[in-house]
Scaffold this motif. Structure first.
Motif, PDB file in Angstrom:
ATOM      1  N   GLY A  63      -0.806  -1.002  -2.197  1.00  0.00           N
ATOM      2  CA  GLY A  63      -0.392   0.356  -2.530  1.00  0.00           C
ATOM      3  C   GLY A  63      -1.319   1.419  -1.961  1.00  0.00           C
ATOM      4  N   THR A  64      -2.241   1.018  -1.079  1.00  0.00           N
ATOM      5  CA  THR A  64      -3.155   2.001  -0.489  1.00  0.00           C
ATOM      6  C   THR A  64      -3.287   1.746   1.013  1.00  0.00           C
ATOM      7  OG1 THR A  64      -5.181   0.710  -0.710  1.00  0.00           O
ATOM      8  CG2 THR A  64      -4.509   1.993  -2.621  1.00  0.00           C
ATOM      9  N   ARG A 104      -6.304   2.062   4.450  1.00  0.00           N
ATOM     10  CA  ARG A 104      -7.671   2.364   4.886  1.00  0.00           C
ATOM     11  C   ARG A 104      -7.646   2.734   6.355  1.00  0.00           C
ATOM     12  NH1 ARG A 104     -12.218  -1.429   2.587  1.00  0.00           N
ATOM     13  NH2 ARG A 104     -13.449   0.360   3.299  1.00  0.00           N
ATOM     14  N   THR A 105      -8.743   3.323   6.779  1.00  0.00           N
ATOM     15  CA  THR A 105      -8.762   3.891   8.131  1.00  0.00           C
ATOM     16  C   THR A 105      -9.604   3.051   9.074  1.00  0.00           C
ATOM     17  OG1 THR A 105     -10.470   5.326   7.220  1.00  0.00           O
ATOM     18  CG2 THR A 105      -8.290   6.279   7.547  1.00  0.00           C
ATOM     19  N   PRO A 132      -3.679  13.356   7.621  1.00  0.00           N
ATOM     20  CA  PRO A 132      -4.099  11.953   7.587  1.00  0.00           C
ATOM     21  C   PRO A 132      -3.178  11.111   6.689  1.00  0.00           C
ATOM     22  CG  PRO A 132      -5.561  13.282   6.229  1.00  0.00           C
ATOM     23  CD  PRO A 132      -4.573  14.233   6.840  1.00  0.00           C
ATOM     24  N   GLN A 146      -4.126   8.943   3.617  1.00  0.00           N
ATOM     25  CA  GLN A 146      -4.439   9.498   2.300  1.00  0.00           C
ATOM     26  C   GLN A 146      -3.190   9.792   1.468  1.00  0.00           C
ATOM     27  OE1 GLN A 146      -7.649   9.511   1.430  1.00  0.00           O
ATOM     28  NE2 GLN A 146      -7.874   8.608   3.452  1.00  0.00           N
ATOM     29  N   ILE A 151       0.500   8.988  -0.631  1.00  0.00           N
ATOM     30  CA  ILE A 151       0.963   8.031  -1.638  1.00  0.00           C
ATOM     31  C   ILE A 151       1.938   7.059  -0.965  1.00  0.00           C
ATOM     32  CG2 ILE A 151       2.405   7.786  -3.706  1.00  0.00           C
ATOM     33  CD1 ILE A 151       1.087  10.236  -4.831  1.00  0.00           C
ATOM     34  N   LEU A 203      -0.418  16.410   3.295  1.00  0.00           N
ATOM     35  CA  LEU A 203      -0.439  17.854   3.562  1.00  0.00           C
ATOM     36  C   LEU A 203       0.854  18.554   3.153  1.00  0.00           C
ATOM     37  CD1 LEU A 203      -2.401  18.447   6.900  1.00  0.00           C
ATOM     38  CD2 LEU A 203      -3.220  18.277   4.552  1.00  0.00           C
ATOM     39  N   LYS A 237      -3.537   4.775  -7.214  1.00  0.00           N
ATOM     40  CA  LYS A 237      -2.472   4.744  -6.201  1.00  0.00           C
ATOM     41  C   LYS A 237      -1.419   5.812  -6.458  1.00  0.00           C
ATOM     42  CE  LYS A 237      -1.139   0.469  -6.901  1.00  0.00           C
ATOM     43  NZ  LYS A 237      -2.091  -0.052  -7.904  1.00  0.00           N
ATOM     44  N   ARG A 248      -2.074   8.874  -7.566  1.00  0.00           N
ATOM     45  CA  ARG A 248      -2.698  10.192  -7.547  1.00  0.00           C
ATOM     46  C   ARG A 248      -2.508  10.833  -6.172  1.00  0.00           C
ATOM     47  NH1 ARG A 248      -4.411  12.775 -12.120  1.00  0.00           N
ATOM     48  NH2 ARG A 248      -5.381  11.351 -13.586  1.00  0.00           N
ATOM     49  N   PHE A 249      -2.280  12.146  -6.180  1.00  0.00           N
ATOM     50  CA  PHE A 249      -2.320  12.866  -4.918  1.00  0.00           C
ATOM     51  C   PHE A 249      -3.731  12.740  -4.361  1.00  0.00           C
ATOM     52  CE2 PHE A 249       1.200  15.483  -6.816  1.00  0.00           C
ATOM     53  CZ  PHE A 249       2.156  15.052  -5.931  1.00  0.00           C
ATOM     54  N   VAL A 250      -3.824  12.858  -3.045  1.00  0.00           N
ATOM     55  CA  VAL A 250      -5.112  12.605  -2.395  1.00  0.00           C
ATOM     56  C   VAL A 250      -6.236  13.419  -3.029  1.00  0.00           C
ATOM     57  CG1 VAL A 250      -4.564  14.293  -0.592  1.00  0.00           C
ATOM     58  CG2 VAL A 250      -6.319  12.559  -0.193  1.00  0.00           C
ATOM     59  N   ARG A 281      -7.404  11.808  -6.034  1.00  0.00           N
ATOM     60  CA  ARG A 281      -7.970  10.495  -5.754  1.00  0.00           C
ATOM     61  C   ARG A 281      -9.368  10.638  -5.147  1.00  0.00           C
ATOM     62  NH1 ARG A 281      -5.323   8.361  -1.343  1.00  0.00           N
ATOM     63  NH2 ARG A 281      -3.406   9.138  -2.276  1.00  0.00           N
ATOM     64  N   LEU A 282      -9.544  11.654  -4.326  1.00  0.00           N
ATOM     65  CA  LEU A 282     -10.842  11.837  -3.674  1.00  0.00           C
ATOM     66  C   LEU A 282     -11.691  12.920  -4.338  1.00  0.00           C
ATOM     67  CD1 LEU A 282     -10.134  11.309   0.112  1.00  0.00           C
ATOM     68  CD2 LEU A 282     -11.035   9.732  -1.560  1.00  0.00           C
ATOM     69  N   ILE A 335      -8.188  18.456   0.099  1.00  0.00           N
ATOM     70  CA  ILE A 335      -7.956  18.173   1.511  1.00  0.00           C
ATOM     71  C   ILE A 335      -7.601  19.470   2.236  1.00  0.00           C
ATOM     72  CG2 ILE A 335      -5.463  17.682   1.343  1.00  0.00           C
ATOM     73  CD1 ILE A 335      -6.029  15.262   3.247  1.00  0.00           C
ATOM     74  N   GLN A 336      -8.089  19.613   3.455  1.00  0.00           N
ATOM     75  CA  GLN A 336      -7.798  20.803   4.258  1.00  0.00           C
ATOM     76  C   GLN A 336      -6.936  20.412   5.443  1.00  0.00           C
ATOM     77  OE1 GLN A 336      -8.672  23.763   3.053  1.00  0.00           O
ATOM     78  NE2 GLN A 336      -9.661  22.733   1.314  1.00  0.00           N
ATOM     79  N   LYS A 337      -6.480  21.422   6.175  1.00  0.00           N
ATOM     80  CA  LYS A 337      -5.476  21.125   7.203  1.00  0.00           C
ATOM     81  C   LYS A 337      -6.004  20.193   8.290  1.00  0.00           C
ATOM     82  CE  LYS A 337      -4.587  24.371  10.281  1.00  0.00           C
ATOM     83  NZ  LYS A 337      -4.176  25.675  10.853  1.00  0.00           N
ATOM     84  N   GLY A 346      -7.904  17.628   7.712  1.00  0.00           N
ATOM     85  CA  GLY A 346      -8.189  16.313   7.146  1.00  0.00           C
ATOM     86  C   GLY A 346      -9.592  16.218   6.542  1.00  0.00           C
ATOM     87  N   TYR A 391     -12.513  17.871   3.751  1.00  0.00           N
ATOM     88  CA  TYR A 391     -12.363  18.241   2.343  1.00  0.00           C
ATOM     89  C   TYR A 391     -13.276  19.395   1.984  1.00  0.00           C
ATOM     90  CZ  TYR A 391      -9.741  13.972   2.139  1.00  0.00           C
ATOM     91  OH  TYR A 391      -8.791  13.024   2.362  1.00  0.00           O
ATOM     92  N   LYS A 406     -14.499  12.679   4.389  1.00  0.00           N
ATOM     93  CA  LYS A 406     -14.341  11.849   3.183  1.00  0.00           C
ATOM     94  C   LYS A 406     -15.475  10.842   3.038  1.00  0.00           C
ATOM     95  CE  LYS A 406     -11.654   7.975   4.946  1.00  0.00           C
ATOM     96  NZ  LYS A 406     -10.415   7.400   5.338  1.00  0.00           N
ATOM     97  N   ASP A 419     -14.354   1.976  -1.594  1.00  0.00           N
ATOM     98  CA  ASP A 419     -13.374   1.755  -0.516  1.00  0.00           C
ATOM     99  C   ASP A 419     -12.684   3.040  -0.088  1.00  0.00           C
ATOM    100  OD1 ASP A 419     -13.923  -0.819  -0.704  1.00  0.00           O
ATOM    101  OD2 ASP A 419     -11.930  -1.484  -1.393  1.00  0.00           O
ATOM    102  N   GLN A 474     -14.734   4.798   2.575  1.00  0.00           N
ATOM    103  CA  GLN A 474     -15.248   4.106   3.758  1.00  0.00           C
ATOM    104  C   GLN A 474     -14.123   3.690   4.689  1.00  0.00           C
ATOM    105  OE1 GLN A 474     -17.268   0.908   1.845  1.00  0.00           O
ATOM    106  NE2 GLN A 474     -18.956   2.214   1.133  1.00  0.00           N
ATOM    107  N   HIS A 475     -14.459   3.684   5.989  1.00  0.00           N
ATOM    108  CA  HIS A 475     -13.523   3.140   6.969  1.00  0.00           C
ATOM    109  C   HIS A 475     -13.496   1.627   6.822  1.00  0.00           C
ATOM    110  CE1 HIS A 475     -12.934   6.923   8.911  1.00  0.00           C
ATOM    111  NE2 HIS A 475     -14.213   7.055   9.238  1.00  0.00           N
TER     112      HIS A 475
END
Lengths: 113, 838
Positions: free
Chosen positions: A17-18, A20-21, A53, A56, A58, A68, B564, B566-568, B571-572, B576-578, B580, B582, B628, B820, B823-824
């Motif tokens: 459900g997630t 990663r980059t 991105p 990030q 859902i 966005l 899972k 939550r809006f980004v 969650r973070l 978030i900005q345009k 990407g 924060y 991030k 997680d 991190q990449h």
């Protein structure tokens, strides 16, 4: 000798459900998704709309909603769903024996060719 | 004897109709006639002999009659007019006693002789009487026909020697339990004695049997499993007790023998037909005599005898096909069972005994008494037991009968059709739409989906019309929902529109979902989706965050926040900005800060090359352009200076804006800054339907702009005016005055209570302004002030919930939680850029 497939590590690095980059030097960053049904997909980490991105967003079903502006992007095809139009490149991916692999040629893209 | 003359008549007047004589006026006999008439109404002269002195009724609905839920008239399948309209001769109350195959005649008890060209035996089954002493005493009854029901009702009415009557039901199978339930509802004290360790062991596994037993005991029945009856004790020729082999004795004013049934084969046997356990028939329901057919519980087909209603319908279809020269062939039935005990949902079908290669998929919810088990073998569904929630029974049964490969939906199989079918089902009716035309909708009356749709297309456009036309949902009513769905599907736009649904994944509104979360005790997102029949496998980006909030609000301290969903930003814990990156806003209580905090912010800006710092409208500082990966380090530095998350990113308390108040201002009437800090200390960290802003102004000049906030305090000489529902956003709205209080403590309580009311009642993503416009200020005032204790209670709920919320989320991340997220996965450096790092 390097194979066609790039090993990016064990599947348990990504919670279902997630996403990663995976930054790629000289090419676009990749978002690797694991759906709630434990399907794996990889897309360029940029919404076709305003480059948000996708990693990030859902994840629901095999769709991700861009953080966005809430565009819904199909993880299977990279296409924007609904009334929106646009497409983000999909990186062919496979899972074998608990490890994830990306198609190397798609990861490094044209820049690396 | 008139047989010879009838034969002569036949010879004289050709062509004549064939004479079809049916022995048995029960469900099988009449259904077979209906099927034949539907194919060729002119072919036969039909005579039906029935042992019972009444028209044809739905025997499986005797249980609701016993329970007082139905009257006899409700369960009549074919009334007098049916016989008249179809020119059928009904001879009721006069059972056939012999068959003479040589002369092709039957003889009734009264001496009446009837010749036949084709004979149909539909004698059903007889209750099995265990051969124990006392079995013939008065007061020992079976449960087979309306006369039995009348005897039981009489016993219930009469009562016992000292109070309510006592009934012992021998046999804890389907029929026995239905009898026990009915007698119990009729006021009797009921004991069920069952030989096997598990109730309904032919249909249920141990776990479901246990749940059933527990529920029946809770309802006041005494359930004795492993009980072997030794004797039925009598007194003055009437039953008085039942004694078991282990010595236990149960007093009884009536004993119901419901241990099983046997095919009724006496007539057939004495006529010399092939009879084993039942009357042996071929695939066209023809016996060893080509002129004689048999159908129903009295037959044995391919070695199997059936005691349930569904196979009847299949048999009757094949029989009619053959009798009308279009033979199809019956191939046996897979059966399913539903227990008709109101309030207990139980479904069972197929084989669930396990065995080689069989895999079990089990889901339990002990709290709500739900147990589901499906058995998969060779990628096919072979059995299902459902207890507590049988909504998907038809679907499983359909999969089972078709023997479809279920490997694609295996993971979601246990969650039922809505889940397993995934995104293909966009509305709740789609589940029904997905059923095949021959899928059975009404088990009581054997009506397929195709037939219901045909009925609707033929003009039955209401539930009642469908019920009266094809009888679907006209008996036990458990398929009413399915029929309603078919009506909606077939009639399309005729469906009336209800309140707006939460999102496309559900047919429920926000209010319904919130109410049902409480009522059904739902405590996890997948559970909500399952119980409320979500049509998508895991929701969408609009219902997931809403459900997460509703559950968080309903079960403080208990529900585990689902990242899972939550809006980004949430969650973070950053905005978030345009590009990407924060932005980070540390909390500044009441808009106050100090050199240490300012230095720490300045250091962070330099250390992480933040391209911009800005003073926000909420009296704090916003640091832009943080990646991030760097967020935890930034937070660590801010935490070190004593700052916590400002929740500038959340559907939560944002800021409490203040003016300097009486401490400095020459106009100030109260300590607005101090109250602002107290309010922020009380409310920070709480999740809400939407963002929530507070302000406190020290005098009516209102420098803190309190009258465009969700909750605004305007201090006056005599106390505090409390305002609610303001908004300075897209649509500017000034606050409504809620009340005026004298002390800070009261202001704090009303603030907590108002927030809690908003948390509990507003829809997700509804600010206080539209919420108040929707429900009305009076509603809010009533919720807070109609009852003198409301404010106190709401505030207490809010403060309790806050005890779980006021841990700084930044500090948790700094300590390594959810690392997680920041991190990449890895970094790829193609060979053309650098040496490949192995």
């Amino acid at each position: 000798m390097i194979g066609d497939w790039l090993d990016i590590g064990p599947v348990d690095q990504i919670t279902s459900g997630t996403a990663r980059t995976l930054p790629v030097v000289g090419a676009e960053e990749i978002a690797v998704f694991r759906t709630q049904k434990n399907e794996f997909y990889a897309l360029v980490n940029k919404c076709p709309h305003k480059q948000g991105p996708l990693s990030q967003g859902i994840v629901h079903g095999n769709v991700v909603t861009c953080p966005l502006h809430n565009w819904n992007i199909s993880l299977k095809t990279g296409e924007a769903l609904g009334d929106d139009e646009g497409c983000v490149p999909v990186i062919p991916m496979k899972v074998d024996a608990g490890r994830m692999y990306l198609l190397r040629s798609a990861v490094v893209g044209k820049q690396a060719a | 004897m008139n047989a010879p003359s009838t034969l002569m008549e036949k010879d004289r007047t050709a062509p004549v109709k064939e004479r079809l004589v049916v022995i048995g006026n029960g469900m099988a006999g009449c259904r077979a006639v209906e099927e034949i008439l539907a194919r060729d109404s002119a072919r036969f002269d039909v005579t039906i002999f029935g042992a019972e002195p009444r028209v044809n009724y739905n025997r499986i609905m005797l249980s609701p009659v016993l329970a007082g839920e139905k009257a006899f008239e409700d369960i009549v399948i074919n009334g007098d007019d049916w016989y008249a309209d179809n020119a059928i001769t009904l001879v009721s109350g006069d059972p056939i006693v012999s068959i003479d195959r040589a002369t092709q005649t039957v003889v009734a008890k009264s001496g009446r002789v009837e010749p036949y060209d084709r004979l149909l035996i539909a004698t059903g089954s007889d209750p099995f009487i265990i051969p124990v002493p006392g079995k013939d005493l008065a007061g020992v009854v079976t449960f087979r026909d309306l006369d039995d029901v009348d005897k039981m009702l009489a016993a219930a009415e009469k009562g016992g020697p000292d109070g309510p009557g006592r009934a012992v039901v021998i046999g804890g199978g389907l029929l026995g339990l239905e009898a026990a339930h009915g007698l119990s509802l009729r006021g009797m004290k009921v004991t069920v004695v069952h030989l096997m360790p598990t109730l309904m062991e032919r249909q249920l596994d141990e776990a479901a049997g246990y749940l059933l037993k527990t529920e029946l005991e809770r309802r006041g029945q005494t359930i004795v499993t492993g009980g072997d009856t030794a004797e039925i004790v009598g007194k003055d020729g009437h039953v008085s007790a039942v004694r078991l082999k282990d010595g236990r004795t149960f007093d009884a004013d009536i004993v119901v023998m419901a241990v099983g049934i046997r095919p009724g084969t006496t007539l057939a046997k004495s006529a010399g037909l092939d009879v084993e356990r039942g009357i042996v028939v071929d695939d066209h329901m023809v016996t060893s005599d080509p002129a004689i057919m048999a159908v129903g519980e009295c037959v044995q087909h391919r070695g199997a005898c059936y005691g349930l209603v569904a196979p009847l319908w299949d048999m009757c279809r094949s029989l009619a096909d053959a009798a009308c020269d279009a033979p199809s062939g019956y191939e046996g039935s897979v059966t399913s069972t539903k227990l008709k005990v109101s309030g207990i949902d139980l479904f069972s079908a197929g084989d669930f005994s396990g065995g080689d290669g069989a895999e079990d998929i089990v889901m339990r919810d002990a709290a709500r008494g739900i147990y589901k088990r499906v058995v998969v073998k060779d990628n096919k569904l072979v059995g299902a037991v459902l207890y507590g929630d049988t909504a998907d029974g038809n679907w499983y049964f359909d999969l089972l009968k078709k023997g479809e490969d279920v490997s694609d939906i295996r993971e979601a199989l246990i969650f039922g059709q809505a889940f397993a079918s995934g995104g293909a089902l966009l509305d709740p009716n789609a589940a029904v739409a997905a059923l095949s035309d021959d899928a059975e909708i009404c088990g009581c009356n054997g009506v397929s989906k195709g037939k219901v749709i045909g009925t609707i297309n033929a003009g039955a456009c209401s539930l009642d019309a469908v019920r009266s036309t094809c009888k679907a949902s006209a008996s036990c009513g458990s398929c009413t929902g399915l029929v309603e769905s078919l009506l909606a599907l077939t009639l399309g736009g005729e469906v009336q529109s209800g309140p707006k649904t939460m999102c496309k994944c559900t047919s429920f509104s926000h209010d319904d979902v919130r109410r049902l979360i409480g009522e059904k005790n739902l405590k996890a997102i997948p559970q909500v989706m399952q119980e409320l029949h979500w049509t998508t496998p895991d929701g969408c980006s609009s219902c997931r965050p809403a459900l997460n909030y509703y559950l968080l609000c309903a079960w403080p301290g208990e529900y585990e926040d689902d990242q899972k969903s939550r809006f980004v930003n949430e969650r973070l814990h950053a905005n978030i900005q345009k590009d990407g990156t924060y932005s980070v806003v540390p909390r500044m209580w009441g808009g106050l800060t100090n050199p240490k905090e300012l230095r720490a912010i300045a250091d962070v800006v330099e250390k992480y090359n933040a391209p911009m710092v800005k003073v926000t409208g909420g009296q704090r500082l916003d640091i832009f352009g943080i990646k991030k990966e760097d967020l935890p380090a930034v937070w660590a530095d801010l935490n070190a200076a004593g700052m916590v998350s400002g929740h500038a990113y959340g559907k939560s308390l944002r800021t409490v804006k203040t003016c300097v108040g009486s401490e400095w201002c020459r106009f100030g009437t109260q300590d607005s800054t101090g109250l602002g800090v107290k309010l922020e200390r009380m409310t920070w960290g709480s999740w809400m339907p939407h963002k929530f802003k507070i302000a406190v102004s020290g005098c009516p000049r209102n420098c803190a702009e309190a009258t465009i906030k969700d909750f605004g305090v305007v201090c006056v000489d005599s106390g505090y005016e409390l305002h609610v529902g303001g908004n300075g956003g897209i649509k500017v709205r000034a606050t409504d005055l809620l009340c005026k209080v004298a002390t800070e403590a009261e202001a704090m309580d009303v603030c907590a209570a108002f927030i809690q009311l908003y948390r509990e009642q507003a829809h997700y993503l509804e600010r206080t302004a539209p919420w108040i416009e929707r429900v009305g200020l009076d509603h809010v005032k009533a919720g807070l002030f109609d009852d003198a204790e409301s404010v106190k209670r709401l505030a207490a709920r809010f403060r309790y919930s806050q005890t779980f919320m006021q841990d700084d989320p930044w500090a948790e991340r700094v300590a390594g939680k959810d690392a997680d997220l920041h991190q990449h996965l890895a970094e790829v450096r193609p060979l053309s850029f650098t040496e490949f790092a192995a």
